[in-house]
Design a protein around this motif. Structure first.
Motif, PDB file in Angstrom:
ATOM      1  N   LEU A   2     -48.904 -45.268 -21.612  1.00 23.88           N
ATOM      2  CA  LEU A   2     -48.928 -44.318 -22.710  1.00 23.88           C
ATOM      3  C   LEU A   2     -50.280 -44.390 -23.408  1.00 23.88           C
ATOM      4  O   LEU A   2     -50.697 -45.444 -23.861  1.00 23.88           O
ATOM      5  N   ASN A   3     -50.960 -43.263 -23.471  1.00 26.66           N
ATOM      6  CA  ASN A   3     -52.270 -43.263 -24.109  1.00 26.66           C
ATOM      7  C   ASN A   3     -52.529 -41.996 -24.907  1.00 26.66           C
ATOM      8  O   ASN A   3     -53.659 -41.726 -25.280  1.00 26.66           O
ATOM      9  N   THR A   4     -51.498 -41.199 -25.183  1.00 20.38           N
ATOM     10  CA  THR A   4     -51.670 -39.952 -25.915  1.00 20.38           C
ATOM     11  C   THR A   4     -50.761 -39.955 -27.136  1.00 20.38           C
ATOM     12  O   THR A   4     -49.561 -40.188 -27.019  1.00 20.38           O
ATOM     13  N   GLN A  33     -39.801 -32.287 -36.014  1.00 12.53           N
ATOM     14  CA  GLN A  33     -41.233 -32.015 -35.996  1.00 12.53           C
ATOM     15  C   GLN A  33     -41.936 -32.660 -37.188  1.00 12.53           C
ATOM     16  O   GLN A  33     -43.009 -33.237 -37.049  1.00 12.53           O
ATOM     17  N   LYS A  34     -41.307 -32.613 -38.358  1.00  7.54           N
ATOM     18  CA  LYS A  34     -41.881 -33.220 -39.564  1.00  7.54           C
ATOM     19  C   LYS A  34     -42.056 -34.727 -39.387  1.00  7.54           C
ATOM     20  O   LYS A  34     -43.109 -35.290 -39.705  1.00  7.54           O
ATOM     21  N   VAL A  35     -41.026 -35.378 -38.858  1.00  9.16           N
ATOM     22  CA  VAL A  35     -41.087 -36.834 -38.657  1.00  9.16           C
ATOM     23  C   VAL A  35     -42.095 -37.185 -37.569  1.00  9.16           C
ATOM     24  O   VAL A  35     -42.847 -38.157 -37.705  1.00  9.16           O
ATOM     25  N   LEU A  36     -42.149 -36.414 -36.490  1.00  6.99           N
ATOM     26  CA  LEU A  36     -43.130 -36.676 -35.426  1.00  6.99           C
ATOM     27  C   LEU A  36     -44.554 -36.553 -35.945  1.00  6.99           C
ATOM     28  O   LEU A  36     -45.423 -37.358 -35.593  1.00  6.99           O
ATOM     29  N   GLN A  37     -44.816 -35.573 -36.778  1.00  5.62           N
ATOM     30  CA  GLN A  37     -46.164 -35.418 -37.328  1.00  5.62           C
ATOM     31  C   GLN A  37     -46.517 -36.572 -38.250  1.00  5.62           C
ATOM     32  O   GLN A  37     -47.648 -37.029 -38.266  1.00  5.62           O
ATOM     33  N   ARG A  38     -45.538 -37.048 -39.006  1.00  5.38           N
ATOM     34  CA  ARG A  38     -45.797 -38.162 -39.923  1.00  5.38           C
ATOM     35  C   ARG A  38     -45.928 -39.477 -39.172  1.00  5.38           C
ATOM     36  O   ARG A  38     -46.828 -40.280 -39.444  1.00  5.38           O
ATOM     37  N   TYR A  39     -45.053 -39.718 -38.207  1.00  8.70           N
ATOM     38  CA  TYR A  39     -45.016 -40.992 -37.487  1.00  8.70           C
ATOM     39  C   TYR A  39     -46.065 -41.065 -36.381  1.00  8.70           C
ATOM     40  O   TYR A  39     -46.656 -42.110 -36.159  1.00  8.70           O
ATOM     41  N   ASN A  40     -46.313 -39.971 -35.673  1.00  9.17           N
ATOM     42  CA  ASN A  40     -47.343 -39.846 -34.646  1.00  9.17           C
ATOM     43  C   ASN A  40     -47.288 -40.942 -33.575  1.00  9.17           C
ATOM     44  O   ASN A  40     -48.239 -41.689 -33.385  1.00  9.17           O
ATOM     45  N   PRO A  41     -46.183 -41.048 -32.818  1.00 11.76           N
ATOM     46  CA  PRO A  41     -46.074 -42.112 -31.805  1.00 11.76           C
ATOM     47  C   PRO A  41     -46.859 -41.788 -30.533  1.00 11.76           C
ATOM     48  O   PRO A  41     -47.210 -40.633 -30.266  1.00 11.76           O
ATOM     49  N   LEU A  42     -47.118 -42.814 -29.754  1.00 13.09           N
ATOM     50  CA  LEU A  42     -47.690 -42.623 -28.425  1.00 13.09           C
ATOM     51  C   LEU A  42     -46.613 -42.057 -27.518  1.00 13.09           C
ATOM     52  O   LEU A  42     -45.499 -42.577 -27.469  1.00 13.09           O
ATOM     53  N   MET A  43     -46.932 -40.987 -26.810  1.00  6.41           N
ATOM     54  CA  MET A  43     -45.959 -40.379 -25.909  1.00  6.41           C
ATOM     55  C   MET A  43     -46.679 -39.545 -24.873  1.00  6.41           C
ATOM     56  O   MET A  43     -47.845 -39.220 -25.031  1.00  6.41           O
ATOM     57  N   GLU A  44     -45.975 -39.263 -23.803  1.00  7.42           N
ATOM     58  CA  GLU A  44     -46.481 -38.401 -22.746  1.00  7.42           C
ATOM     59  C   GLU A  44     -45.345 -37.529 -22.233  1.00  7.42           C
ATOM     60  O   GLU A  44     -44.181 -37.867 -22.406  1.00  7.42           O
ATOM     61  N   ILE A  45     -45.708 -36.441 -21.591  1.00  3.73           N
ATOM     62  CA  ILE A  45     -44.739 -35.571 -20.936  1.00  3.73           C
ATOM     63  C   ILE A  45     -44.971 -35.717 -19.435  1.00  3.73           C
ATOM     64  O   ILE A  45     -46.040 -35.387 -18.939  1.00  3.73           O
ATOM     65  N   LYS A  46     -43.992 -36.271 -18.738  1.00  2.00           N
ATOM     66  CA  LYS A  46     -44.091 -36.466 -17.292  1.00  2.00           C
ATOM     67  C   LYS A  46     -42.837 -35.927 -16.640  1.00  2.00           C
ATOM     68  O   LYS A  46     -41.730 -36.299 -17.021  1.00  2.00           O
ATOM     69  N   ASN A  53     -42.276 -45.279 -25.847  1.00  2.00           N
ATOM     70  CA  ASN A  53     -41.860 -46.678 -25.881  1.00  2.00           C
ATOM     71  C   ASN A  53     -40.484 -46.796 -26.514  1.00  2.00           C
ATOM     72  O   ASN A  53     -40.161 -46.098 -27.471  1.00  2.00           O
ATOM     73  N   LYS A  54     -39.667 -47.686 -25.984  1.00  2.00           N
ATOM     74  CA  LYS A  54     -38.284 -47.854 -26.446  1.00  2.00           C
ATOM     75  C   LYS A  54     -38.219 -48.191 -27.935  1.00  2.00           C
ATOM     76  O   LYS A  54     -37.443 -47.598 -28.678  1.00  2.00           O
ATOM     77  N   ASN A  55     -39.038 -49.122 -28.387  1.00  2.00           N
ATOM     78  CA  ASN A  55     -39.023 -49.519 -29.796  1.00  2.00           C
ATOM     79  C   ASN A  55     -39.533 -48.389 -30.687  1.00  2.00           C
ATOM     80  O   ASN A  55     -38.996 -48.164 -31.773  1.00  2.00           O
ATOM     81  N   SER A  56     -40.542 -47.681 -30.232  1.00  2.00           N
ATOM     82  CA  SER A  56     -41.050 -46.541 -30.992  1.00  2.00           C
ATOM     83  C   SER A  56     -40.000 -45.449 -31.097  1.00  2.00           C
ATOM     84  O   SER A  56     -39.845 -44.817 -32.142  1.00  2.00           O
ATOM     85  N   TYR A  57     -39.272 -45.215 -30.013  1.00  2.00           N
ATOM     86  CA  TYR A  57     -38.221 -44.195 -30.027  1.00  2.00           C
ATOM     87  C   TYR A  57     -37.117 -44.580 -31.004  1.00  2.00           C
ATOM     88  O   TYR A  57     -36.643 -43.739 -31.772  1.00  2.00           O
ATOM     89  N   ASN A  58     -36.722 -45.847 -31.002  1.00  2.00           N
ATOM     90  CA  ASN A  58     -35.676 -46.291 -31.925  1.00  2.00           C
ATOM     91  C   ASN A  58     -36.111 -46.125 -33.378  1.00  2.00           C
ATOM     92  O   ASN A  58     -35.331 -45.668 -34.219  1.00  2.00           O
ATOM     93  N   LYS A  59     -37.359 -46.453 -33.680  1.00  2.00           N
ATOM     94  CA  LYS A  59     -37.871 -46.273 -35.037  1.00  2.00           C
ATOM     95  C   LYS A  59     -37.947 -44.792 -35.380  1.00  2.00           C
ATOM     96  O   LYS A  59     -37.611 -44.386 -36.496  1.00  2.00           O
ATOM     97  N   LEU A  60     -38.365 -43.978 -34.427  1.00  2.00           N
ATOM     98  CA  LEU A  60     -38.447 -42.532 -34.636  1.00  2.00           C
ATOM     99  C   LEU A  60     -37.068 -41.950 -34.949  1.00  2.00           C
ATOM    100  O   LEU A  60     -36.922 -41.153 -35.883  1.00  2.00           O
ATOM    101  N   VAL A  61     -36.057 -42.357 -34.213  1.00  2.00           N
ATOM    102  CA  VAL A  61     -34.695 -41.861 -34.440  1.00  2.00           C
ATOM    103  C   VAL A  61     -34.192 -42.297 -35.813  1.00  2.00           C
ATOM    104  O   VAL A  61     -33.569 -41.512 -36.533  1.00  2.00           O
ATOM    105  N   ARG A  62     -34.474 -43.530 -36.204  1.00  2.00           N
ATOM    106  CA  ARG A  62     -34.080 -43.991 -37.548  1.00  2.00           C
ATOM    107  C   ARG A  62     -34.720 -43.122 -38.624  1.00  2.00           C
ATOM    108  O   ARG A  62     -34.073 -42.720 -39.591  1.00  2.00           O
ATOM    109  N   GLU A  63     -36.019 -42.835 -38.458  1.00  2.00           N
ATOM    110  CA  GLU A  63     -36.727 -42.007 -39.431  1.00  2.00           C
ATOM    111  C   GLU A  63     -36.169 -40.582 -39.457  1.00  2.00           C
ATOM    112  O   GLU A  63     -36.078 -39.971 -40.520  1.00  2.00           O
TER     113      GLU A  63
END
Length: 72
Positions: A2-4, A33-46, A53-63
């Motif tokens: 993950l690099n984007t 979309q609001k939370v993704l813009q604020r949190y800005n995690p590393l992710m890719e579309i494949k 990342n699993k931990n990033s996704y869990n934090k994103l869902v909590r937010e």
């Protein structure tokens, strides 16, 4: 690897990521979309999948759920 960051994705990929995450969490797209813009995690579309990342996704869902509760 993950690099984007979310903000660096193309607009088409951003919309795809928002749609996929919103459909998995059953929360409307505006909140996701609001939370993704604020949190800005590393992710890719494949291969039509959002890779994050699993931990990033869990934090994103909590937010996302926190934001959803605040909006009600």
């Amino acid at each position: 690897m993950l690099n984007t960051y979310y903000k660096d994705l193309t607009s088409e990929n951003k919309q795809f990521a928002v749609y996929r995450i919103a459909s998995k969490t059953l929360i409307n797209k505006e909140i996701v979309q609001k939370v993704l813009q604020r949190y800005n995690p590393l992710m890719e579309i494949k291969e039509n999948r959002v890779v994050i990342n699993k931990n990033s996704y869990n934090k994103l869902v909590r937010e996302i759920y926190k934001e959803h509760l605040l909006m009600e």
